[in-house]
Design a protein around this motif. Structure first.
Motif, PDB file in Angstrom:
ATOM      1  N   GLU A  27       0.374 -30.392   8.598  1.00 28.71           N
ATOM      2  CA  GLU A  27       0.705 -29.446   7.407  1.00 28.71           C
ATOM      3  C   GLU A  27      -0.257 -29.109   6.822  1.00 28.71           C
ATOM      4  N   HIS A  28      -1.412 -29.412   6.627  1.00 29.02           N
ATOM      5  CA  HIS A  28      -2.339 -28.970   5.778  1.00 29.02           C
ATOM      6  C   HIS A  28      -3.343 -27.887   6.162  1.00 29.02           C
ATOM      7  N   ILE A  29      -3.391 -28.053   7.442  1.00 28.60           N
ATOM      8  CA  ILE A  29      -4.573 -27.231   8.355  1.00 28.60           C
ATOM      9  C   ILE A  29      -3.854 -25.836   8.135  1.00 28.60           C
ATOM     10  N   ILE A  30      -4.819 -24.972   8.030  1.00 28.67           N
ATOM     11  CA  ILE A  30      -4.563 -23.493   8.064  1.00 28.67           C
ATOM     12  C   ILE A  30      -5.029 -22.739   9.151  1.00 28.67           C
ATOM     13  N   VAL A  31      -4.060 -22.326  10.032  1.00 30.51           N
ATOM     14  CA  VAL A  31      -4.431 -21.819  11.320  1.00 30.51           C
ATOM     15  C   VAL A  31      -4.777 -20.218  11.413  1.00 30.51           C
ATOM     16  N   SER A  32      -5.659 -19.618  11.784  1.00 27.68           N
ATOM     17  CA  SER A  32      -5.838 -18.283  12.006  1.00 27.68           C
ATOM     18  C   SER A  32      -6.270 -17.920  13.246  1.00 27.68           C
ATOM     19  N   LYS A  33      -5.696 -16.624  13.632  1.00 24.11           N
ATOM     20  CA  LYS A  33      -6.064 -16.285  15.086  1.00 24.11           C
ATOM     21  C   LYS A  33      -7.406 -15.352  14.805  1.00 24.11           C
ATOM     22  N   THR A  34      -7.813 -15.177  13.823  1.00 18.76           N
ATOM     23  CA  THR A  34      -9.202 -14.130  13.723  1.00 18.76           C
ATOM     24  C   THR A  34     -10.155 -15.283  13.150  1.00 18.76           C
ATOM     25  N   GLN A  35     -11.300 -15.189  13.666  1.00 14.96           N
ATOM     26  CA  GLN A  35     -12.704 -15.939  13.360  1.00 14.96           C
ATOM     27  C   GLN A  35     -12.671 -16.176  11.870  1.00 14.96           C
ATOM     28  N   ASN A  36     -12.800 -17.252  11.165  1.00 14.90           N
ATOM     29  CA  ASN A  36     -13.271 -17.352   9.960  1.00 14.90           C
ATOM     30  C   ASN A  36     -14.238 -18.563   9.882  1.00 14.90           C
ATOM     31  N   SER A  37     -14.431 -19.004   8.728  1.00 23.87           N
ATOM     32  CA  SER A  37     -15.430 -20.047   8.589  1.00 23.87           C
ATOM     33  C   SER A  37     -14.891 -21.526   9.036  1.00 23.87           C
ATOM     34  N   GLY A  38     -13.674 -21.513   9.499  1.00 23.71           N
ATOM     35  CA  GLY A  38     -13.042 -22.636  10.073  1.00 23.71           C
ATOM     36  C   GLY A  38     -13.764 -23.179  11.505  1.00 23.71           C
ATOM     37  N   VAL A  39     -13.240 -24.261  11.938  1.00 25.26           N
ATOM     38  CA  VAL A  39     -13.742 -24.826  13.308  1.00 25.26           C
ATOM     39  C   VAL A  39     -12.874 -24.044  14.368  1.00 25.26           C
ATOM     40  N   GLN A  40     -13.526 -23.819  15.433  1.00 26.93           N
ATOM     41  CA  GLN A  40     -12.786 -23.120  16.424  1.00 26.93           C
ATOM     42  C   GLN A  40     -12.277 -24.087  17.571  1.00 26.93           C
ATOM     43  N   GLY A  41     -11.059 -23.740  17.914  1.00 28.36           N
ATOM     44  CA  GLY A  41     -10.321 -24.449  18.872  1.00 28.36           C
ATOM     45  C   GLY A  41      -9.542 -23.618  19.700  1.00 28.36           C
ATOM     46  N   GLU A  42      -8.796 -24.372  20.763  1.00 31.47           N
ATOM     47  CA  GLU A  42      -8.086 -23.506  21.641  1.00 31.47           C
ATOM     48  C   GLU A  42      -6.442 -24.292  21.596  1.00 31.47           C
TER      49      GLU A  42
END
Lengths: 356, 278, 312
Positions: free
Chosen positions: A287-302
């Motif tokens: 519940e603490h992970i912030i997801v985003s569909k646009t690229q940001n500084s986070g880690v990429q996944g699918e």
């Protein structure tokens, strides 16, 4: 009302270590929940306190008195069993009277006590029945009644709600907690159900493989799990845990290398910056992970799987070869889609690999 | 659990086999009852007599001054009741200790106790005979009761263990948490709950004690002789007194038949010493 | 108050104690009454039997036993009694015990299988079938003495009358038929034991497994041999052990039906032999030696049974 203390409790069954040096202080009036998976030693611990098992080592104090060698009946604790263990051949009245009769209370006192307790638990009209004629919820209340009727120093409860159906269980949870508050009797409550533990307890003691993992209030247990086990046991779904290695760090950032991706983390959010190096277990709650569909500084996944649960959505995200669970209030997406995950620095946990 | 109808022929064939075995089981007893109502000559009639005027004189003789069979029936009754009361009480207590407690040597002690169920009486009978002579227990009802309880206490232990194991441990743990001592727990909680099992065990003990031969035969001579053992005295040097023998047999079977009616439902458990639930 | 606490701490709390035996005393008192009977009436005589087995003692001719070492054992195993003991008694015991147990097992298994097919009639059959179990050995002994009587007994009369005269025989009184007759007589009484236990086992079989085999197309015989029997085998082994142990203890019927051991000592099985030695010949030393042999056999079987069935 009393406080309990156990010191270095150890119990072996043959070669298996059921309880491994558990020390625990239970405060007066406290509602303490012993939580853990089955076979973790929580029930054995409770039974040692009750005097139904004899510890191999260690001491048990009730109100600073050593009761380790005292027979069960002299400990003045009451126990509620998972199966209720009502005496099948006695009426409810006799069931409730039994603990008083063994203490040689007079007939009149017994009758008035039963009247009180009967009203308190709303079982007054069941008194002439036999246990077989009761519903699960009623039997449960009678079992509670038999425990509270003699005003013991402590209640010991061994999964008392687990034989009830789901709805009744939720209802009884609140009921039981309220009752304990009213009576103020020190209570040790054993369960494997974390929701039960977190909602009812003042403090939760988590056990695994016979050893105490963490003792703290529910909020702390959730926010600051002290071991990787606690982190992985609490929460629904539990915390994401990934092996990683701290490869380098400077003043306020650390570089974490996972099996097939890297991640740079700010350090100042975490309270123990002391020895962050070498192999660690990285943890973050879904519940603490912030997801985003646009690229940001986070880690990429699918996206791997999306499980909508009505009020919220669980998204299994494939990061490298690992799956991370993400809980989100609103999310739409389909497997294969790319995502970026951000880990808020205050919500990140790093655990020692060895601490199991 | 309905199964599809088996082929008719197989059904009739198997029914015929069962009926044949059922008849074979009952017929000898029926034949014995008939014989008990016959005269000494009719008993050996050729062809076997099925229709005849029943003659109850052998039964009246039985209770007459010469045979005085009621004395032996009384002996048997006292011995069987005494033995079952003693065995079930002590067996239940031991069973409670062995199922609930572990202490040093309890396992070996239990093995030994259980194995005594199979100790052939012939092994101990002669020393016991000498011992009884020394202590004046020969030809006493008490002596037979004590000797019978040596295999019926272990029998009760076997069976009561099975009944006690069916009882959830939490029940007696609850009693102890509620402040009862071991003895109180046993008396107030355990005993009432296993009372049906004790009744079954007692009935089996009654049957086994009633039917026991070697102990009752060697350790009694006159005043404590049991009803079945008395039967041997109908065998003289020359011949057997068949009419009286058979009427005595029939009479001595009556208590057993009553027990049989009661025990039917519990036979499997009793005969398998609790190993199989019927 | 504080002082007391400290004291109790100092005394007990420090050393990690091993006290897994707190309930030893109360539990022992539950066993004590049984011990008070069993020790004088079983343990003491058993010990005495061992002692007696090393004595030479004819109860009638001499007042006191005299020690003769292992001579009793030697006589039975190698000496002048060995021809009788090893040549007659042991073979008779083995044939009788194994023969009876095997016959009862096979009949019991077959009848249980048949009865299991007849859901309605099974109850009546069972009631009739089980009655002999309740009879005393003495009654059965006399009853069959009457039935087997060669000239006027109902068995031979019926066989002759129904044209089966060839089958008529001297039953228990002829050397050739004495042993089978004893086995059949025991089977009449005790086949129901096997039957009941095996039937209870069959009824407790996991139905889905049996039905799965049926669905898989296995024939009845195949199902019986490959599915039902293996599933029943634990129960069968226990039942056979129970029966074997009882048979070693068996002698009442024999004592009546074969008053002096049967023709050519055919039915002097080990327990009966011991009885005759002690009760008829008054050789208490020798009877004790036989008793020790019997004790060893039955104890081995009994402990194996208790272990195997996890009864202790």
């Amino acid at each position: 009302m009393s406080k309990l203390r156990i010191e270095n409790l150890t119990k072996r069954y043959g070669s298996t270590l059921a309880i491994n040096g558990v020390s625990l202080d239970i405060r007066d009036h406290e509602f303490l929940v012993l939580l853990g998976p089955s076979g973790c030693g929580k029930t054995s611990t409770l039974r040692c306190i009750a005097g139904l098992e004899t510890p191999d080592e260690g001491t048990i104090f009730v109100d600073e008195m050593d009761v380790t060698d005292l027979p069960t009946r002299d400990r003045d604790v009451a126990m509620v069993f998972q199966s209720y263990a009502l005496y099948p051949h006695m009426t409810i009245y006799e069931n409730l009277a039994f603990p008083l009769r063994t203490r040689h209370m007079t007939k009149d006192d017994i009758a008035s006590r039963i009247k009180e307790v009967g009203e308190l638990l709303r079982i007054a009209d069941l008194l002439q029945r036999k246990p077989k004629q009761l519903s699960g919820g009623e039997a449960q209340r009678v079992a509670l009644g038999r425990a509270i009727i003699r005003e013991p120093k402590a209640f010991l409860m061994d999964e008392p709600l687990s034989n009830l159906d789901a709805i009744l269980r939720l209802y009884m949870r609140a009921e039981l907690k309220k009752l304990q508050k009213e009576l103020g009797t020190t209570t040790i409550y054993v369960t494997h159900d974390q929701a039960e533990a977190l909602t009812m307890a003042e403090r939760v003691a988590i056990m695994n493989h016979g050893a105490l993992q963490q003792v703290a209030d529910p909020k702390t247990i959730y926010e600051r799990p002290s071991t990787r086990f606690v982190a992985g046991f609490i929460g629904n779904p539990p915390m994401n845990l990934l092996d990683c290695e701290v490869v380098s760090q400077d003043d306020d950032h650390a570089m974490l290398e996972f099996s097939d991706f890297k991640c740079r983390l700010p350090l100042h959010g975490m309270d123990d910056t002391k020895s962050i190096d070498g192999k660690k277990v990285f943890g973050i709650r879904p519940e603490h992970i912030i997801v985003s569909k646009t690229q940001n500084s986070g880690v990429q996944g699918e996206i791997y799987v999306v499980e909508p649960l009505g009020s919220e959505v669980i998204i299994d995200v494939k990061v490298g070869n690992s799956i991370m669970k993400v809980k989100s209030v609103q999310f739409e997406g389909s497997p294969g889609e790319k995502l970026w995950l951000e880990f808020p620095e205050k919500k990140i946990h790093l655990f020692d690999v060895s601490a199991q | 659990m309905t199964r599809k109808t088996p082929r008719r022929i197989g059904w009739y064939l198997s029914a015929a086999v069962l009926v044949a075995f059922g008849v074979t089981s009952v017929f000898p007893i029926f034949w014995m009852i008939l014989a008990s109502l016959k005269s000494a000559i009719e008993i050996w009639n050729r062809p076997p007599l099925f229709i005849f005027t029943p003659n109850f004189s052998s039964y009246t003789d039985l209770f007459g001054p010469d045979i005085n069979y009621q004395k032996f029936l009384t002996n048997s009754l006292i011995i069987a009741v005494g033995t079952s009361a003693l065995s079930v009480t002590l067996g239940s207590m031991a069973a409670y200790a062995f199922t609930r407690g572990k202490f040093w040597g309890s396992k070996s002690l239990q093995m030994w106790f259980l194995s005594l169920k199979f100790l052939p009486s012939i092994v101990i009978i002669f020393p016991l005979f000498l011992e009884y002579r020394y202590f004046g227990l020969m030809d006493t009802q008490l002596g037979v009761i004590l000797a019978h309880s040596t295999f019926l206490i272990p029998f009760s232990l076997w069976l009561m263990k099975a009944y006690l194991q069916d009882l959830p441990r939490a029940i007696d743990e609850a009693a102890m948490v509620d402040g009862a001592s071991r003895l109180e727990t046993f008396r107030k909680i355990i005993l009432p709950l296993v009372a049906p099992g004790m009744a079954v065990t007692a009935a089996f003990c009654f049957v086994f004690s009633w039917n026991e031969f070697i102990i009752a035969y060697i350790l009694t001579s006159n005043s404590a002789v049991t009803a079945p053992t008395r039967l041997t005295q109908f065998r003289g040097l020359e011949a057997i007194d068949w009419p009286h023998l058979f009427s005595a047999e029939v009479v001595s079977l009556i208590p057993l038949f009553i027990m049989f009616l009661f025990l039917q439902r519990f036979l499997v458990r009793g005969l398998s010493l609790g190993a199989v639930k019927g | 108050m504080d002082k007391q606490v400290l004291q109790s701490n100092g005394k007990k709390g420090e050393q990690g104690k091993k006290s897994g035996r707190r309930f030893e005393l109360p539990f022992f008192f539950f066993i004590l009454p049984s011990l008070l009977i069993i020790i004088p009436i079983v343990a003491f005589p058993t010990a005495w039997v061992f002692w007696l087995s090393f004595q030479n003692w004819n109860f009638l001719s001499s007042a006191t036993p005299t020690f003769n070492g292992v001579n009793n054992y030697g006589d039975f195993l190698f000496g002048y009694n060995s021809a009788e003991f090893l040549g007659k008694i042991l073979p008779a015991t083995a044939s009788f015990v194994i023969g009876a147990a095997a016959l009862e097992f096979l009949l019991g298994l077959g009848l249980a299988y048949l009865a299991d097919m007849h859901l309605k009639g099974e109850k009546y059959f069972r009631t009739a079938f089980v009655i002999p179990v309740f009879m005393s050995g003495i009654s059965i002994g006399f009853l069959y003495t009457y039935i087997y009587e060669p000239s006027n007994g109902i068995l031979n009369q019926t066989l002759r009358g129904s044209g089966l005269g060839l089958l008529a025989s001297n039953w228990h009184t002829a050397l050739s038929s004495a042993l089978p007759t004893a086995i059949i007589t025991d089977a009449w009484q005790w086949t129901p034991f096997m039957f009941l236990i095996i039937l209870a086992g069959m009824k407790a079989l996991p139905r889905p497994v049996v039905e799965a085999a049926e669905v898989d197309g296995a024939t009845a015989l195949y199902r019986f041999r490959r599915v039902i029997l293996p599933l029943l085998s634990p129960i069968i082994i226990i039942a056979l052990l129970f029966r074997l142990l009882d048979l070693f203890n068996y002698l009442t019927v024999l004592y009546i039906l074969y008053p002096s051991g049967g023709p050519g000592q055919a039915l002097e099985i080990i327990s009966y032999f011991a009885l005759l030695l002690g009760n008829r010949s008054f050789y208490l030393g020798q009877a004790a030696t036989i008793a020790v042999f019997l004790l060893i056999i039955t104890n081995v079987l009994a402990f194996y049974l208790i272990r195997r069935g996890k009864f202790a």
